[in-house]
Design a protein around this motif. Sequence first.
Motif, short mmCIF file in Angstrom:
data_model
loop_
_atom_site.label_atom_id
_atom_site.label_comp_id
_atom_site.label_asym_id
_atom_site.label_seq_id
_atom_site.Cartn_x
_atom_site.Cartn_y
_atom_site.Cartn_z
N UNK A 1 -26.03 27.54 -16.75
CA UNK A 1 -24.85 28.31 -17.13
C UNK A 1 -23.57 27.48 -17.07
N UNK A 2 -23.47 26.60 -16.06
CA UNK A 2 -22.27 25.77 -15.96
C UNK A 2 -22.22 24.76 -17.10
N UNK A 3 -23.36 24.25 -17.51
CA UNK A 3 -23.39 23.37 -18.67
C UNK A 3 -23.00 24.10 -19.94
N UNK A 4 -23.52 25.31 -20.11
CA UNK A 4 -23.13 26.14 -21.26
C UNK A 4 -21.63 26.38 -21.24
N UNK A 5 -21.11 26.73 -20.07
CA UNK A 5 -19.67 26.97 -19.93
C UNK A 5 -18.86 25.75 -20.36
N UNK A 6 -19.26 24.56 -19.91
CA UNK A 6 -18.52 23.35 -20.26
C UNK A 6 -18.48 23.15 -21.77
N UNK A 7 -19.57 23.44 -22.46
CA UNK A 7 -19.59 23.29 -23.91
C UNK A 7 -18.57 24.21 -24.57
N UNK A 8 -18.45 25.42 -24.08
CA UNK A 8 -17.47 26.35 -24.64
C UNK A 8 -16.05 25.94 -24.28
N UNK A 9 -15.85 25.48 -23.04
CA UNK A 9 -14.51 25.06 -22.63
C UNK A 9 -14.02 23.87 -23.45
N UNK A 10 -14.93 23.04 -23.91
CA UNK A 10 -14.56 21.85 -24.68
C UNK A 10 -14.39 22.14 -26.18
N UNK A 11 -14.66 23.38 -26.57
CA UNK A 11 -14.51 23.76 -27.97
C UNK A 11 -13.18 24.47 -28.17
N UNK A 12 -12.36 23.95 -29.07
CA UNK A 12 -11.05 24.57 -29.32
C UNK A 12 -11.19 25.97 -29.90
N UNK A 13 -12.33 26.28 -30.50
CA UNK A 13 -12.54 27.60 -31.09
C UNK A 13 -12.64 28.70 -30.03
N UNK A 14 -12.85 28.31 -28.77
CA UNK A 14 -13.05 29.31 -27.71
C UNK A 14 -11.97 29.23 -26.64
N UNK A 15 -10.84 28.62 -26.94
CA UNK A 15 -9.75 28.52 -25.97
C UNK A 15 -9.29 29.92 -25.56
N UNK A 16 -9.40 30.21 -24.26
CA UNK A 16 -9.01 31.52 -23.76
C UNK A 16 -9.93 32.64 -24.17
N UNK A 17 -11.10 32.31 -24.71
CA UNK A 17 -12.01 33.34 -25.22
C UNK A 17 -13.46 32.96 -24.92
N UNK A 18 -13.73 32.66 -23.66
CA UNK A 18 -15.09 32.29 -23.27
C UNK A 18 -15.96 33.54 -23.24
N UNK A 19 -17.10 33.52 -23.92
CA UNK A 19 -17.96 34.70 -23.92
C UNK A 19 -18.64 34.90 -22.58
N UNK A 20 -19.11 36.11 -22.29
CA UNK A 20 -19.88 36.31 -21.05
C UNK A 20 -21.16 35.50 -21.09
N UNK A 21 -21.41 34.75 -20.01
CA UNK A 21 -22.60 33.91 -19.88
C UNK A 21 -23.35 34.37 -18.64
N UNK A 22 -24.62 34.65 -18.75
CA UNK A 22 -25.38 35.04 -17.56
C UNK A 22 -25.56 33.81 -16.67
N UNK A 23 -25.09 33.90 -15.43
CA UNK A 23 -25.12 32.77 -14.52
C UNK A 23 -26.40 32.70 -13.72
N UNK A 24 -26.63 31.52 -13.13
CA UNK A 24 -27.80 31.30 -12.28
C UNK A 24 -27.42 31.00 -10.85
N UNK A 25 -26.24 31.49 -10.43
CA UNK A 25 -25.75 31.37 -9.04
C UNK A 25 -25.37 29.95 -8.63
N UNK A 26 -25.17 29.04 -9.60
CA UNK A 26 -24.61 27.75 -9.22
C UNK A 26 -23.17 27.95 -8.77
N UNK A 27 -22.77 27.25 -7.71
CA UNK A 27 -21.43 27.46 -7.18
C UNK A 27 -20.36 26.98 -8.15
#
Length: 336
Positions: A224-250
């Motif tokens: 999930x954190x890797x997925x999150x990083x991909x979205x954070x690095x995409x200008x198309x999703x600035x301030x609009x990160x979709x809900x991602x089901x997490x795996x409890x990584x801190x």
Amino acid sequence: MKVFTKSLSSLALITTFAAAPASADDFVIGLSNSYYGNTWRHIMVDAYEAAAEEAKTSGRIADFVTLNGDGSVEAQVAHINDLILRGVDAILVVAASETALNGVVERACAAGILVVGFDNVPTAECAYKLTVDFQDYGTTTARGVADVMGGEGNLLVVRGMRGNGAENAIYSGQQNVLNDNPGLNVVAELFGEWSGPVAQAEVANALPNLPHIDGVFAQGGGDAYGVLQAFLQSSDYAGDIPPISGGNSTDFVNWWRQANADSGYSTVSAAPDPSIGASALWFALNILEGATPEKVTPYPVTLLTDDDLASLGDLPDNSVVSVERPESWVLENLLN
């Protein structure tokens, strides 16, 4: 909650502890862990080894062995054969395949060795099993994301390790949610291999060619954190990160907590608890000492929602949220 932590870069792929000569009353316990490529597996092994050291210090076991594999059945079969030749008293197994290990597991049982499967378990009848309901886990996390999405929108599915039984069960649970929510449109499926770096690379490569993503079903293991990083690095999703089901990584939970406070970002996160490594050690040792549990025993997952974020306290980086479950918990909840 106690959070176990260990840096991935500081650990070798295979760690072994030579079994000391044992008397008739001294036990040697081995762990055959099929895969060592994510934080969850490292912390699970740490929990097992901490419990084993405690049991060894107290004189209840003579020694223990840890063998970590590369995700392949072939490597794990070789490891279990090695443990049989060493003459250990119990083998704990996190299986690369639910069925392909049955032959070597049955060989271990025939040699008088106690076998306890956990997390991803072999189906051999002779093995004791600490089972996680991975299908329910997949359904629960997927339903949480679907609820945040309002049951509609474009969905990205990030799967785990190809061919793994737990992966297939999680995916099946996610399909249950898709069947109940016809407004969800799966635009792509990728294999993140339960790894943050792999998931990040796969999602980053895919995003430019996909329509706007409104939600992500992930599987855990740090993906999930890797997925999150991909979205954070995409200008198309600035301030609009979709809900991602997490795996409890801190790392993911810390980001989620801040985003929830700042903008109301909402999702769910769940994982089989890595403390199961310690629980399996205590479970097996008590059987060696005379306990007679059922052959199949359920093991709980740790589920987090928005309402749990404030109670978690400070969480270190590169770790997994985990509930501490000492031997007393095992005695009360798994062996009672």
